[in-house]
Every structure is written in C-alpha cells, then in structure tokens.
Scaffold this motif. Structure first.
Motif, mmCIF file in Angstrom:
data_model
loop_
_atom_site.group_PDB
_atom_site.id
_atom_site.type_symbol
_atom_site.label_atom_id
_atom_site.label_comp_id
_atom_site.label_asym_id
_atom_site.label_seq_id
_atom_site.Cartn_x
_atom_site.Cartn_y
_atom_site.Cartn_z
ATOM 1 N N PHE A 100 20.266 46.526 -64.908
ATOM 2 C CA PHE A 100 19.478 47.589 -65.540
ATOM 3 C C PHE A 100 20.254 48.900 -65.361
ATOM 4 C CE2 PHE A 100 16.683 44.268 -63.896
ATOM 5 C CZ PHE A 100 16.119 43.824 -65.081
ATOM 6 N N PRO A 101 21.277 49.113 -66.173
ATOM 7 C CA PRO A 101 22.229 50.208 -65.934
ATOM 8 C C PRO A 101 21.672 51.593 -66.167
ATOM 9 C CG PRO A 101 22.697 49.108 -68.021
ATOM 10 C CD PRO A 101 21.649 48.289 -67.340
ATOM 11 N N ASN A 102 20.511 51.694 -66.814
ATOM 12 C CA ASN A 102 19.910 53.008 -67.059
ATOM 13 C C ASN A 102 18.806 53.348 -66.064
ATOM 14 O OD1 ASN A 102 21.540 53.289 -69.340
ATOM 15 N ND2 ASN A 102 20.014 52.348 -70.689
ATOM 16 N N ALA A 103 18.642 52.514 -65.057
ATOM 17 C CA ALA A 103 17.501 52.667 -64.152
ATOM 18 C C ALA A 103 17.927 53.184 -62.787
ATOM 19 C CB ALA A 103 16.791 51.331 -63.988
ATOM 20 N N ARG A 104 17.160 54.116 -62.265
ATOM 21 C CA ARG A 104 17.287 54.451 -60.845
ATOM 22 C C ARG A 104 16.542 53.376 -60.069
ATOM 23 N NH1 ARG A 104 12.778 58.834 -59.224
ATOM 24 N NH2 ARG A 104 11.203 58.252 -60.758
ATOM 25 N N HIS A 105 17.099 52.981 -58.936
ATOM 26 C CA HIS A 105 16.545 51.893 -58.143
ATOM 27 C C HIS A 105 15.981 52.493 -56.855
ATOM 28 C CE1 HIS A 105 18.953 49.766 -61.061
ATOM 29 N NE2 HIS A 105 18.482 48.606 -60.633
ATOM 30 N N VAL A 106 14.669 52.468 -56.734
ATOM 31 C CA VAL A 106 13.953 53.207 -55.702
ATOM 32 C C VAL A 106 13.700 52.310 -54.489
ATOM 33 C CG1 VAL A 106 11.865 54.508 -55.173
ATOM 34 C CG2 VAL A 106 12.877 54.644 -57.472
ATOM 35 N N VAL A 107 14.223 52.731 -53.344
ATOM 36 C CA VAL A 107 14.067 51.997 -52.088
ATOM 37 C C VAL A 107 13.733 53.011 -50.998
ATOM 38 C CG1 VAL A 107 15.151 50.376 -50.472
ATOM 39 C CG2 VAL A 107 15.876 50.398 -52.872
ATOM 40 N N GLN A 108 12.897 52.614 -50.057
ATOM 41 C CA GLN A 108 12.632 53.480 -48.918
ATOM 42 C C GLN A 108 13.885 53.597 -48.050
ATOM 43 O OE1 GLN A 108 9.878 55.255 -47.804
ATOM 44 N NE2 GLN A 108 8.669 54.754 -49.641
ATOM 45 N N ALA A 166 21.817 41.638 -48.208
ATOM 46 C CA ALA A 166 21.347 42.675 -49.129
ATOM 47 C C ALA A 166 22.356 43.805 -49.266
ATOM 48 C CB ALA A 166 20.001 43.233 -48.664
ATOM 49 N N MET A 167 23.102 44.082 -48.199
ATOM 50 C CA MET A 167 24.067 45.182 -48.261
ATOM 51 C C MET A 167 25.151 44.904 -49.296
ATOM 52 S SD MET A 167 23.271 47.727 -46.275
ATOM 53 C CE MET A 167 24.807 48.596 -46.036
ATOM 54 N N ALA A 168 25.764 43.734 -49.189
ATOM 55 C CA ALA A 168 26.876 43.414 -50.086
ATOM 56 C C ALA A 168 26.395 43.075 -51.487
ATOM 57 C CB ALA A 168 27.681 42.246 -49.515
ATOM 58 N N TYR A 169 25.246 42.400 -51.579
ATOM 59 C CA TYR A 169 24.821 41.894 -52.887
ATOM 60 C C TYR A 169 24.190 42.975 -53.750
ATOM 61 C CZ TYR A 169 22.911 38.713 -56.395
ATOM 62 O OH TYR A 169 22.620 38.073 -57.579
ATOM 63 N N VAL A 170 23.372 43.852 -53.129
ATOM 64 C CA VAL A 170 22.622 44.788 -53.967
ATOM 65 C C VAL A 170 22.811 46.255 -53.585
ATOM 66 C CG1 VAL A 170 20.478 44.586 -52.628
ATOM 67 C CG2 VAL A 170 20.358 45.173 -55.030
ATOM 68 N N VAL A 171 22.841 46.586 -52.299
ATOM 69 C CA VAL A 171 22.887 48.002 -51.907
ATOM 70 C C VAL A 171 24.208 48.641 -52.309
ATOM 71 C CG1 VAL A 171 22.829 49.624 -49.980
ATOM 72 C CG2 VAL A 171 21.219 47.705 -50.045
ATOM 73 N N PRO A 187 26.612 47.626 -54.515
ATOM 74 C CA PRO A 187 26.799 47.752 -55.970
ATOM 75 C C PRO A 187 25.974 48.872 -56.594
ATOM 76 C CG PRO A 187 26.643 45.446 -55.373
ATOM 77 C CD PRO A 187 26.318 46.226 -54.128
ATOM 78 N N LEU A 188 24.742 49.068 -56.133
ATOM 79 C CA LEU A 188 23.930 50.155 -56.671
ATOM 80 C C LEU A 188 24.497 51.512 -56.272
ATOM 81 C CD1 LEU A 188 20.280 48.819 -56.143
ATOM 82 C CD2 LEU A 188 21.560 48.959 -58.293
ATOM 83 N N ARG A 189 24.990 51.614 -55.048
ATOM 84 C CA ARG A 189 25.609 52.872 -54.619
ATOM 85 C C ARG A 189 26.831 53.190 -55.474
ATOM 86 N NH1 ARG A 189 25.110 52.161 -48.085
ATOM 87 N NH2 ARG A 189 23.265 53.475 -47.782
ATOM 88 N N ARG A 190 27.677 52.194 -55.683
ATOM 89 C CA ARG A 190 28.888 52.419 -56.469
ATOM 90 C C ARG A 190 28.562 52.866 -57.887
ATOM 91 N NH1 ARG A 190 30.674 47.668 -53.745
ATOM 92 N NH2 ARG A 190 30.162 46.389 -55.570
ATOM 93 N N ALA A 191 27.461 52.323 -58.420
ATOM 94 C CA ALA A 191 27.067 52.662 -59.792
ATOM 95 C C ALA A 191 26.269 53.954 -59.865
ATOM 96 C CB ALA A 191 26.253 51.516 -60.387
ATOM 97 N N GLY A 192 25.952 54.558 -58.724
ATOM 98 C CA GLY A 192 25.157 55.780 -58.699
ATOM 99 C C GLY A 192 23.704 55.564 -59.061
ATOM 100 N N LEU A 193 23.203 54.346 -58.823
ATOM 101 C CA LEU A 193 21.841 53.999 -59.247
ATOM 102 C C LEU A 193 20.862 53.869 -58.089
ATOM 103 C CD1 LEU A 193 22.634 51.270 -61.961
ATOM 104 C CD2 LEU A 193 22.124 53.709 -62.310
ATOM 105 N N LEU A 194 21.339 53.998 -56.844
ATOM 106 C CA LEU A 194 20.456 53.848 -55.689
ATOM 107 C C LEU A 194 19.751 55.167 -55.414
ATOM 108 C CD1 LEU A 194 19.518 51.920 -53.432
ATOM 109 C CD2 LEU A 194 21.409 52.800 -52.041
ATOM 110 N N HIS A 195 18.418 55.134 -55.379
ATOM 111 C CA HIS A 195 17.603 56.334 -55.191
ATOM 112 C C HIS A 195 16.729 56.119 -53.958
ATOM 113 C CE1 HIS A 195 15.464 59.982 -56.445
ATOM 114 N NE2 HIS A 195 14.335 59.344 -56.180
ATOM 115 N N LEU A 196 17.059 56.793 -52.864
ATOM 116 C CA LEU A 196 16.336 56.620 -51.607
ATOM 117 C C LEU A 196 15.199 57.622 -51.505
ATOM 118 C CD1 LEU A 196 19.278 56.057 -49.091
ATOM 119 C CD2 LEU A 196 18.039 54.388 -50.495
ATOM 120 N N ILE A 197 14.066 57.156 -51.011
ATOM 121 C CA ILE A 197 12.908 58.020 -50.833
ATOM 122 C C ILE A 197 12.381 57.875 -49.410
ATOM 123 C CG2 ILE A 197 12.253 57.954 -53.267
ATOM 124 C CD1 ILE A 197 10.035 55.964 -52.527
#
Length: 325
Positions: A189-197, A210-215, A217-227
């Motif tokens: 979902f390349p247009n989505a911010r991915h919201v995680v606590q 989870a670090m290698a598989y999802v966290v 890759p989302l960081r590299r793509a600029g899509l990880l949004h921490l709250i």
C-alpha cells in the motif's frame, strides 16, 4: 472454575522461546492440521461463503463510514484450546460455545478466522486495520494457513491499493502484518501511512521477525508513522472520526481502533480477545499474552466501555466479525 494443567508435551512460553517459536513447535508436534481457507475465486463477495456460513466480506455502517470485515484466512490453531486457555473450565467453554459454535472443532481444537477490517470513508478512501497472515514465505508461514486471501478479498470489496491511505497495525504479531509488504519487502500500500504505537516498536528485539519483514521496509519507504497513546487517525464529516486507542497487554503497544460514526460506534479490537471464552469470561488469560494481568484489565475495561456506550465489536479471530458484548 475448573483448573487444568498444561500437558507436558506442549511447548511453554517461558522466558526464552518466542511466541513464533511456541507456535511453530505446537504445529510441528502435530497438534491439528492447519487448514487453509478456500473460497470460490471471483465469486460475488456476498455469495462466497465457507462452511460456517460466515461471508468473506461482511459490511456494516457507522454514520458516514462503511466498515468491511475481510476474511483473510480460516484455520485450525496449533494445539488444543485448553492448552492456550488453561484456566477455562467446563462452564466457561459451554458459554463460549453458545457465543461462537464454529470455534469448536473436533478433539478440543480451536477453529478461528484471521480477519482484517477496511473502513471506507465518503469519497472511497480507505483505512485498513491489520493485514492478515500474508503470502507463502511470510513470518506466519510456520504455523498459519498461508497464503491468505486479503488482496483478492480487497478486490472483491472494490478496494484498490491506491485507495488505501492509512494502515493501522494493531500490533506486530505475524498474523496481523503479513500483507503489509510482499516477501521482497515492497510495501503493498505505497500511498498509505502505516500507524503503529511507538511502544510496540520499542519493545521489539533486534532479531524479531517483525523488524526485518515489516518495520525496516516501511522505514525505508518513509511510510512508518509512530504514535503515542490515543490519537485521532482520521476525521470524517461532522463529529465522526477514527481513533487509535491503546489497549495493551496482548503486546506492550497493542492498539484498537474506534470507528465513531455518531449514533453507531464500532471498536476494532485486534487481539484484546482472541476466543469467545474471553468474551464469556473476560478474566481468562491467553497463554501468548505478553502481560496477562494487563491484558485482563484491558479486556475487562474495553468490554465494560462497549456495553456502557453501545459499541459494536469487530473481532479478528472470532467466527462472527461483528458482535454486541
């Protein structure tokens, strides 16, 4: 309440083994075959059903929002239900079976859905809550009924990849983030911010899958949004909104999503409760909760609040997607 010991041949969580290792061990020990969900590809969503009668896509409305329950997979959990809920007694199981009879397979097995939710706003934009078990090769592959069908089910629901502008991950267990990326690490979902606590990320060890598989890759793509804490994720018409609500215990940074449509509110619960026995008796712990005492308080508080305010619950693993507590 009747207490039963955990059989010695079932792996225990202890301090050393990870949740994933425990599940892989249970699956390898032969505690029930993992049955992949099979649906009629290309059939109309409302007509395409599996044996329990639960549709692949179930829709309800909350004010301006359409909340879509999306069935990624269905299977038999490794081990027996008593192993995972050792404090549940006969009366608890009887109450749970009345609430969710499809969860009760032969030989004390636990039958469960793996479900995600899409919240469609006016104009067609979508917030996706969790992404299921993923494809073959995802971290859930060692124990879950991969491949999941979320991409196909999204198409059946009329949701395109570019329609999704927000993905909320309730927590970083492998059956909830599997379709966030493909096995090459490309975000689906390349247009989505991915919201995680933020607390959820902070609690991960460096070698957590989870670090290698999802966290990363989302960081590299600029899509990880921490709250941090309770955060309004999307605003809608009038006073309607989507809000991330901390619900810790199952994991440190577990969150649920409150869809507030005004007259109707839907709480997408994630893994606050994973089996109907925890709805029948909220004090009953699940062996794979990171902090059982906190998880118990969270579950009791969430259910009490839902009853007080008339929230509809949207569950990830019960065989009914929407229910009144």
């Amino acid at each position: 309440m009747t207490h039963r010991p955990i059989p010695a041949d079932v792996p225990t969580t202890g301090d050393a083994p990870s949740r994933r290792q425990v599940l892989r061990g249970a699956a390898a020990a032969g505690f029930g075959a993992l049955t992949a969900w099979a649906g009629a590809s290309g059939a109309p969503a409302a007509a395409s059903q599996r044996g329990t009668g639960t549709a692949h896509i179930v829709s309800c409305h909350a004010g301006p929002y359409e909340v879509l329950a999306l069935l990624d997979a269905h299977g038999t959990f490794p081990g027996t239900r008593q192993n995972w809920f050792p404090d549940a007694g006969d009366a608890d199981w009887a109450s749970a079976e009345r609430l969710d009879p499809a969860a009760f397979g032969p030989g004390d097995t636990w039958e469960l859905d793996f479900r995600c939710y899409a919240v469609r706003r006016p104009g067609g934009r979508v917030t996706l809550v969790d992404t299921g078990i993923g494809p073959v090769g995802s971290p859930a592959s060692g124990w879950a009924p991969v491949p999941g069908r979320l991409p196909e089910v999204l198409r059946l629901a009329g949701v395109g990849r570019d329609d999704v502008d927000t993905v909320v991950l309730t927590h970083l267990h492998e059956d909830h983030y599997g379709w966030t990326v493909d096995t090459a690490g490309t975000p689906l979902f390349p247009n989505a911010r991915h919201v995680v606590q933020r607390a959820e990320i902070a609690a991960l060890s460096a070698d957590d899958s989870a670090m290698a598989y999802v966290v990363e890759p989302l960081r590299r793509a600029g899509l990880l949004h921490l709250i941090d804490g309770r955060v309004r994720v999307q605003g809608g018409p009038g006073r309607s909104s989507l809000t991330a609500v901390p619900t810790p215990g199952h994991t440190v940074g577990h969150q649920s999503v409150l869809v507030d449509g005004g007259r109707r509110r839907v709480m997408v619960t994630g893994d606050v409760l994973v089996h109907a026995v925890q709805l029948a008796a909220p004090s009953i712990a699940y062996r794979l909760e990171q902090d059982q005492a906190t998880a118990r308080r969270t579950r009791q508080d969430l259910l009490a609040d839902a009853r007080a305010h008339g929230h509809l619950l949207a569950t990830a693993h019960l065989n009914h997607p929407f229910l009144r507590p």
